[in-house]
Structure formats: C-alpha cells, structure tokens
Design an enzyme around this catalytic site. Structure first.
Site, PDB file in Angstrom:
ATOM      1  N   TYR A 125     -22.867  -6.370  62.687  1.00  0.00           N
ATOM      2  CA  TYR A 125     -22.480  -7.358  63.835  1.00  0.00           C
ATOM      3  C   TYR A 125     -22.346  -7.338  64.980  1.00  0.00           C
ATOM      4  CZ  TYR A 125     -17.427  -8.535  65.493  1.00  0.00           C
ATOM      5  OH  TYR A 125     -16.560  -8.997  66.350  1.00  0.00           O
TER       6      TYR A 125
HETATM    7  N1  LIG Z   1     -11.065  -7.642  64.716  1.00  0.00           N
HETATM    8  C1  LIG Z   1     -10.833  -7.407  65.090  1.00  0.00           C
HETATM    9  O1  LIG Z   1     -11.191  -6.563  65.673  1.00  0.00           O
HETATM   10  C2  LIG Z   1     -12.186  -7.885  66.319  1.00  0.00           C
HETATM   11  C3  LIG Z   1     -12.164  -6.790  67.783  1.00  0.00           C
HETATM   12  C4  LIG Z   1     -13.461  -7.711  68.368  1.00  0.00           C
HETATM   13  C5  LIG Z   1     -13.571  -9.062  68.461  1.00  0.00           C
HETATM   14  N2  LIG Z   1     -13.617  -9.341  67.278  1.00  0.00           N
HETATM   15  C6  LIG Z   1     -13.697 -10.943  67.709  1.00  0.00           C
HETATM   16  O2  LIG Z   1     -12.355 -12.193  67.621  1.00  0.00           O
HETATM   17  C7  LIG Z   1     -12.805 -13.225  67.205  1.00  0.00           C
HETATM   18  C8  LIG Z   1     -11.614 -14.006  67.049  1.00  0.00           C
HETATM   19  O3  LIG Z   1     -10.894 -12.732  65.642  1.00  0.00           O
HETATM   20  P1  LIG Z   1     -10.103 -13.803  65.026  1.00  0.00           P
HETATM   21  O4  LIG Z   1      -8.917 -11.800  64.612  1.00  0.00           O
HETATM   22  O5  LIG Z   1      -8.505 -14.560  66.034  1.00  0.00           O
HETATM   23  O6  LIG Z   1     -10.515 -14.399  63.613  1.00  0.00           O
HETATM   24  P2  LIG Z   1      -9.931 -14.497  62.564  1.00  0.00           P
HETATM   25  O7  LIG Z   1      -8.639 -14.676  62.688  1.00  0.00           O
HETATM   26  O8  LIG Z   1     -11.093 -14.381  60.919  1.00  0.00           O
HETATM   27  O9  LIG Z   1      -9.869 -16.131  62.268  1.00  0.00           O
HETATM   28  C9  LIG Z   1     -11.733 -16.583  62.668  1.00  0.00           C
HETATM   29  C10 LIG Z   1     -12.042 -18.243  63.002  1.00  0.00           C
HETATM   30  O10 LIG Z   1     -12.903 -18.267  62.844  1.00  0.00           O
HETATM   31  C11 LIG Z   1     -13.045 -19.370  61.582  1.00  0.00           C
HETATM   32  N3  LIG Z   1     -14.350 -19.704  61.176  1.00  0.00           N
HETATM   33  C12 LIG Z   1     -15.056 -18.955  60.749  1.00  0.00           C
HETATM   34  N4  LIG Z   1     -16.319 -19.492  59.679  1.00  0.00           N
HETATM   35  C13 LIG Z   1     -16.040 -20.742  60.429  1.00  0.00           C
HETATM   36  C14 LIG Z   1     -16.891 -21.566  60.453  1.00  0.00           C
HETATM   37  N5  LIG Z   1     -18.175 -21.756  59.645  1.00  0.00           N
HETATM   38  N6  LIG Z   1     -17.222 -22.701  61.403  1.00  0.00           N
HETATM   39  C15 LIG Z   1     -15.252 -22.987  62.001  1.00  0.00           C
HETATM   40  N7  LIG Z   1     -14.727 -22.095  62.083  1.00  0.00           N
HETATM   41  C16 LIG Z   1     -15.187 -20.758  61.460  1.00  0.00           C
HETATM   42  C17 LIG Z   1     -12.123 -18.951  60.430  1.00  0.00           C
HETATM   43  O11 LIG Z   1     -11.793 -20.837  59.710  1.00  0.00           O
HETATM   44  P3  LIG Z   1     -10.912 -20.590  58.544  1.00  0.00           P
HETATM   45  O12 LIG Z   1      -9.354 -20.342  59.154  1.00  0.00           O
HETATM   46  O13 LIG Z   1     -11.194 -21.690  58.217  1.00  0.00           O
HETATM   47  O14 LIG Z   1     -11.135 -19.637  58.023  1.00  0.00           O
HETATM   48  C18 LIG Z   1     -10.662 -18.649  61.803  1.00  0.00           C
HETATM   49  O15 LIG Z   1     -10.142 -19.458  61.876  1.00  0.00           O
HETATM   50  C19 LIG Z   1     -13.978 -12.828  66.366  1.00  0.00           C
HETATM   51  O16 LIG Z   1     -15.375 -14.176  67.052  1.00  0.00           O
HETATM   52  C20 LIG Z   1     -14.148 -12.384  66.078  1.00  0.00           C
HETATM   53  O17 LIG Z   1     -15.631 -11.481  66.078  1.00  0.00           O
HETATM   54  C21 LIG Z   1     -12.347  -9.114  66.214  1.00  0.00           C
END
Ligand SMILES: NC(=O)c1ccc[n+]([C@@H]2O[C@H](COP(=O)([O-])OP(=O)(O)OC[C@H]3O[C@@H](n4cnc5c(N)ncnc54)[C@H](OP(=O)(O)O)[C@@H]3O)[C@@H](O)[C@H]2O)c1
Length: 214
Positions: A125
C-alpha cells in the site's frame, strides 16, 4: 474555485464537501454510484459519476482543482490497491494535465515518501501511494501532498502537527475531519504548492500549520 473531490463519499470526502461549500468554493463530488448523488447534494456538492477503474476524466471537466481522497481500503486485495490507489490516482493526474486543471491535492499516507522505511503487510500500500505521489510530483500540476497518519472518526480539533520535509515515525492519530480542514487550507494557500506534508494529531491551528510552507 470549482473543486472536484475524487472519493467524495469516503470518510474524508464526506467531511470535505461541506467545508469547501462553507468556504465559498463550488465542490464537485465524484462518486461511483448515482445512489450517492442525494448525499452529495445534501453536503453542498454537485454530484458526478466517475470510477477510477473505468472512466473518471469526464467528471473532472470544468474543475479548477482536484482533490484525490479515494482509496481501495484495507478490506480489498492488492489488485484494488494497484488499480485505485496507484493507477487510478495516476489517471486522475493525467486527466488534469489534459484538461488544463492546474491544482491537485493528494491525500496520501505517512511513510509514502520512503517506502523502504516500512516493512510488513502495509508495504505494498505504501509503495502504491509512493508511486502515485511521484507521478504527481513529476507532472506539470501545482501539487500538494498530504500524508496523514492513522485516521480516526473522532471529532475534529482544528489542530494538527504538520511536518514539512520530515516524516516522523510515530505520533498521535488524526481525525478525518482535521485532514479535510487541512485540504481546504492547502487549496487556499499557494505556498503549500510543491510540498509533501506529514500530518499527525497535534496542537497547531491548521491554517497556521500550513503557513509553515512559506
Ligand atoms: N485509513 C487510514 O488510517 C489512512 C491513513 C492514511 C491515509 N489514508 C488514505 O486517506 C484517503 C482517504 O481515506 P478515507 O478513510 O476517507 O477512505 P474511505 O472512507 O475508505 O473512502 C474511500 C473512497 O474511495 C472511493 N473509491 C474506492 N474505489 C473507487 C473507484 N474505483 N473509483 C472511485 N472512487 C472509489 C470509495 O467509494 P465508495 O464510497 O463507493 O466505496 C470511498 O468513498 C485514502 O486515500 C486512504 O488511502 C488512510
């Protein structure tokens, strides 16, 4: 500013749209199902369909800036990490360059500046995020990369610890709401262009923290 948010239905995206709206911008919520359109409108956004695994470019047309805060998430396989977090992000960057959209804010991840510093199951990742960030940095776009640590759904504090040019390994988690606020602060502060910023929970008011870029 017309700001297209890719991942508008996600944890950060849902919090970002009303913030953009309240700050006087015109958010465009890019989602992959029209069942999410009403929720986007309720948050002050114009809904558009775009799927990073299929077609996303048309959804960005007319935007002045794009925020990438999509992600395949931890419950999918590495195939989705490559197709969404890496290749999807690259395709969004390419689409911006083609449409003449200059400004791009990438929500990346802590550690993405140096994947060799990370081992274990999270490494693929982190590599995906690193390659996507590098493509953005090599593009002609005016880019800011935010690299938050572990995200929480706690209420925002309005404060962060922002690290420009350094990437400390440990620190407090950060509420998604504070990352959303940091995205708006970046869009409104040109001095953040060209910077990659590691974000932890912290004590500095967010707009002030982003001033460190100047
Ligand atoms: N989780 C952590 O602790 C963490 C830490 C550091 C950075 N991040 C990064 O921060 C960012 C946001 O995190 P978050 O927690 O807000 O993420 P999240 O709640 O998982 O939301 C991700 C969004 O991406 C959309 N998505 C997935 N596949 C897609 C596709 N093929 N086309 C268009 N949209 C798509 C999803 O759509 P649906 O709603 O339709 O499913 C969802 O709305 C991500 O890039 C993640 O990698 C996360």
């Amino acid at each position: 500013m017309n700001v297209a948010v890719i991942g508008a239905n996600g944890g950060i995206g849902r919090r970002l749209l009303p913030r953009l709206d309240q700050a006087g911008h015109d958010p465009i919520g890019v989602v992959r199902s029209d069942e999410q359109f009403d929720a986007i409108r309720e948050r002050g956004g114009e809904p558009r369909l775009g799927d990073l695994e299929e077609e996303v470019a048309p959804a960005l047309e007319g935007a002045d800036a794009v925020v990438f805060t999509a992600g395949a998430g931890g419950s999918t396989g590495w195939d989705k990490t490559i197709l969404v977090d890496l290749w999807g992000a690259e395709r969004a960057v390419t689409a911006c360059a083609e449409f003449g959209i200059d400004r791009f804010v990438m929500v990346s991840s802590r550690g993405a500046g140096d994947p060799e510093s990370r081992q274990g199951p999270i490494k693929p990742y982190i590599v995906a995020k690193h390659v996507a960030d590098r493509s953005l940095q090599r593009s002609p776009l005016e880019e800011t990369i935010l690299r938050p640590t572990r995200l929480t759904d706690e209420e925002g504090t309005g404060r962060v610890a922002a690290h420009f040019g350094t990437d400390p390994e440990t620190g407090p988690p950060i509420p998604r709401d504070d990352v959303a606020q940091a995205v708006v602060a970046c869009l409104e502060n040109k001095d953040t262009v060209g910077h990659a910023v590691t974000l932890y929970g912290g004590d500095t008011p967010i707009e002030e923290a982003m001033q460190e870029a100047s």
